[in-house]
Write a protein that holds these residues in place. Structure first.
Motif, PDB file in Angstrom:
ATOM      1  N   GLY A  35       0.648  -1.181  -0.050  1.00 23.53           N
ATOM      2  CA  GLY A  35      -0.229   0.109   0.143  1.00 23.53           C
ATOM      3  C   GLY A  35       0.816   1.201   0.054  1.00 23.53           C
ATOM      4  N   TRP A  36      -0.049   2.523  -0.034  1.00 23.59           N
ATOM      5  CA  TRP A  36       0.764   3.729   0.258  1.00 23.59           C
ATOM      6  C   TRP A  36       0.346   4.390   1.162  1.00 23.59           C
ATOM      7  CZ3 TRP A  36       4.403   4.963  -3.429  1.00 23.59           C
ATOM      8  CH2 TRP A  36       4.567   4.278  -4.541  1.00 23.59           C
ATOM      9  N   TYR A  37       1.184   5.315   1.768  1.00 22.44           N
ATOM     10  CA  TYR A  37       0.954   6.384   2.866  1.00 22.44           C
ATOM     11  C   TYR A  37       1.600   7.746   2.276  1.00 22.44           C
ATOM     12  CZ  TYR A  37      -0.494   2.436   5.872  1.00 22.44           C
ATOM     13  OH  TYR A  37      -1.172   1.519   6.608  1.00 22.44           O
ATOM     14  N   ARG A  38       1.020   8.662   3.072  1.00 24.48           N
ATOM     15  CA  ARG A  38       1.765   9.882   2.819  1.00 24.48           C
ATOM     16  C   ARG A  38       2.063  10.759   4.184  1.00 24.48           C
ATOM     17  NH1 ARG A  38      -2.979  13.017  -0.631  1.00 24.48           N
ATOM     18  NH2 ARG A  38      -4.261  13.426   0.920  1.00 24.48           N
ATOM     19  N   GLN A  39       2.844  11.720   3.748  1.00 21.08           N
ATOM     20  CA  GLN A  39       3.314  12.380   5.216  1.00 21.08           C
ATOM     21  C   GLN A  39       3.765  13.877   4.854  1.00 21.08           C
ATOM     22  OE1 GLN A  39       6.389  10.664   7.720  1.00 21.08           O
ATOM     23  NE2 GLN A  39       5.548  11.874   9.552  1.00 21.08           N
ATOM     24  N   VAL A  40       3.122  14.918   5.558  1.00 20.88           N
ATOM     25  CA  VAL A  40       3.455  16.021   5.460  1.00 20.88           C
ATOM     26  C   VAL A  40       4.565  16.610   6.532  1.00 20.88           C
ATOM     27  CG1 VAL A  40       2.789  18.541   5.329  1.00 20.88           C
ATOM     28  CG2 VAL A  40       1.576  16.558   4.213  1.00 20.88           C
ATOM     29  N   VAL A  41       5.458  17.199   6.394  1.00 20.85           N
ATOM     30  CA  VAL A  41       6.242  17.803   7.444  1.00 20.85           C
ATOM     31  C   VAL A  41       5.406  18.238   8.730  1.00 20.85           C
ATOM     32  CG1 VAL A  41       8.117  19.310   8.337  1.00 20.85           C
ATOM     33  CG2 VAL A  41       8.319  18.015   6.116  1.00 20.85           C
ATOM     34  N   ARG A  45       2.029  10.392   9.644  1.00 22.42           N
ATOM     35  CA  ARG A  45       1.934   9.617   8.278  1.00 22.42           C
ATOM     36  C   ARG A  45       0.473   9.287   8.317  1.00 22.42           C
ATOM     37  NH1 ARG A  45       6.769   5.588   6.629  1.00 22.42           N
ATOM     38  NH2 ARG A  45       7.989   7.890   7.216  1.00 22.42           N
ATOM     39  N   GLU A  46      -0.106   9.417   6.975  1.00 23.27           N
ATOM     40  CA  GLU A  46      -1.441   8.805   6.689  1.00 23.27           C
ATOM     41  C   GLU A  46      -1.653   7.837   5.891  1.00 23.27           C
ATOM     42  OE1 GLU A  46      -4.436  11.655   5.410  1.00 23.27           O
ATOM     43  OE2 GLU A  46      -2.828  12.632   4.011  1.00 23.27           O
ATOM     44  N   PHE A  47      -2.538   7.035   5.987  1.00 25.59           N
ATOM     45  CA  PHE A  47      -2.930   5.862   5.052  1.00 25.59           C
ATOM     46  C   PHE A  47      -3.640   6.744   3.736  1.00 25.59           C
ATOM     47  CE2 PHE A  47      -4.596   2.203   3.194  1.00 25.59           C
ATOM     48  CZ  PHE A  47      -5.843   2.258   3.088  1.00 25.59           C
ATOM     49  N   ILE A  48      -3.073   5.930   2.673  1.00 23.97           N
ATOM     50  CA  ILE A  48      -3.895   6.311   1.318  1.00 23.97           C
ATOM     51  C   ILE A  48      -4.307   5.192   0.774  1.00 23.97           C
ATOM     52  CG2 ILE A  48      -3.380   7.175  -0.989  1.00 23.97           C
ATOM     53  CD1 ILE A  48      -2.823   9.379   1.039  1.00 23.97           C
ATOM     54  N   ALA A  49      -4.000   4.133   0.488  1.00 28.87           N
ATOM     55  CA  ALA A  49      -4.452   3.002  -0.034  1.00 28.87           C
ATOM     56  C   ALA A  49      -3.758   1.764   0.128  1.00 28.87           C
ATOM     57  CB  ALA A  49      -4.600   3.519  -1.816  1.00 28.87           C
ATOM     58  N   THR A  50      -4.507   0.733  -0.055  1.00 30.93           N
ATOM     59  CA  THR A  50      -3.830  -0.723   0.003  1.00 30.93           C
ATOM     60  C   THR A  50      -4.523  -1.326  -0.931  1.00 30.93           C
ATOM     61  OG1 THR A  50      -3.205  -2.541   1.453  1.00 30.93           O
ATOM     62  CG2 THR A  50      -5.331  -1.573   1.657  1.00 30.93           C
ATOM     63  N   ALA A  60      -8.291   5.756   1.329  1.00 32.44           N
ATOM     64  CA  ALA A  60      -8.830   6.769   2.250  1.00 32.44           C
ATOM     65  C   ALA A  60      -9.909   7.546   1.645  1.00 32.44           C
ATOM     66  CB  ALA A  60      -7.614   7.668   2.600  1.00 32.44           C
ATOM     67  N   ASP A  61     -10.798   8.297   2.538  1.00 28.43           N
ATOM     68  CA  ASP A  61     -11.854   8.871   1.975  1.00 28.43           C
ATOM     69  C   ASP A  61     -11.297  10.162   1.193  1.00 28.43           C
ATOM     70  OD1 ASP A  61     -13.966   8.480   4.670  1.00 28.43           O
ATOM     71  OD2 ASP A  61     -13.715   7.413   3.122  1.00 28.43           O
ATOM     72  N   SER A  62     -10.273  10.552   1.459  1.00 24.38           N
ATOM     73  CA  SER A  62      -9.557  11.932   0.897  1.00 24.38           C
ATOM     74  C   SER A  62      -9.200  11.718  -0.532  1.00 24.38           C
ATOM     75  CB  SER A  62      -8.537  12.478   1.748  1.00 24.38           C
ATOM     76  OG  SER A  62      -7.477  11.525   1.566  1.00 24.38           O
ATOM     77  N   VAL A  63      -8.899  10.385  -1.248  1.00 24.63           N
ATOM     78  CA  VAL A  63      -8.500  10.241  -2.498  1.00 24.63           C
ATOM     79  C   VAL A  63      -9.408   9.349  -3.156  1.00 24.63           C
ATOM     80  CG1 VAL A  63      -6.042  10.331  -1.406  1.00 24.63           C
ATOM     81  CG2 VAL A  63      -6.856   8.146  -1.893  1.00 24.63           C
ATOM     82  N   LYS A  64     -10.505   8.981  -2.670  1.00 27.91           N
ATOM     83  CA  LYS A  64     -11.575   7.898  -3.154  1.00 27.91           C
ATOM     84  C   LYS A  64     -12.012   8.695  -4.565  1.00 27.91           C
ATOM     85  CE  LYS A  64     -13.211   4.824   0.358  1.00 27.91           C
ATOM     86  NZ  LYS A  64     -14.511   4.776   1.285  1.00 27.91           N
ATOM     87  N   GLY A  65     -12.054   7.963  -5.599  1.00 32.37           N
ATOM     88  CA  GLY A  65     -12.524   8.391  -7.082  1.00 32.37           C
ATOM     89  C   GLY A  65     -11.319   9.173  -7.639  1.00 32.37           C
TER      90      GLY A  65
END
Length: 120
Positions: A35-41, A45-50, A60-65
């Motif tokens: 999967g993928w996570y992302r992090q801003v300084v 770190r937040e979950f994105i997709a798996t 994650a809801d923020s990237v769905k669609g």
């Protein structure tokens, strides 16, 4: 030794697209998810997709669609297609692989990250 290497990050304008890739090398026993996570300084770190070896995906809801994940568990590769990028998608994107140790306990492996910057 397990190693995950991400690629495909870069600078893109709002509304643009990118494709991230992650290739795992080394032995990962019982590999069942990538999967993928992302992090801003300054943020966690937040979950994105798996993607799992049972062909299931979660986002994650923020990237769905907008984002699409696809995994190839034979080649130990996972991709993330980022569409309709927004300024808020700017972050370092990390790949993660999950498997099982010889004792059956979960093992997680991380890549070094690839920077995605969305700016006009």
């Amino acid at each position: 030794q397990v190693q995950l290497v991400e690629s495909g990050g870069g600078l893109v304008r709002p509304g643009g697209s990118l494709r991230l890739s992650c290739v795992a090398s080394g032995k990962i026993g019982g590999l069942y998810a990538m999967g993928w996570y992302r992090q801003v300084v300054g943020r966690q770190r937040e979950f994105i997709a798996t993607s799992t070896n049972r062909d299931t995906t979660d986002y994650a809801d923020s990237v769905k669609g907008r984002f699409i994940i696809s995994g190839d568990f034979v080649s130990k590769t996972v991709y993330l297609r980022l569409n309709s990028l927004e300024l808020e998608d700017t972050a370092v994107y990390y790949c993660r692989a999950e498997g099982l140790g010889t004792d059956g306990s979960p093992r997680r492996y991380w890549g070094q990250g690839t920077q995605v910057t969305v700016a006009s």
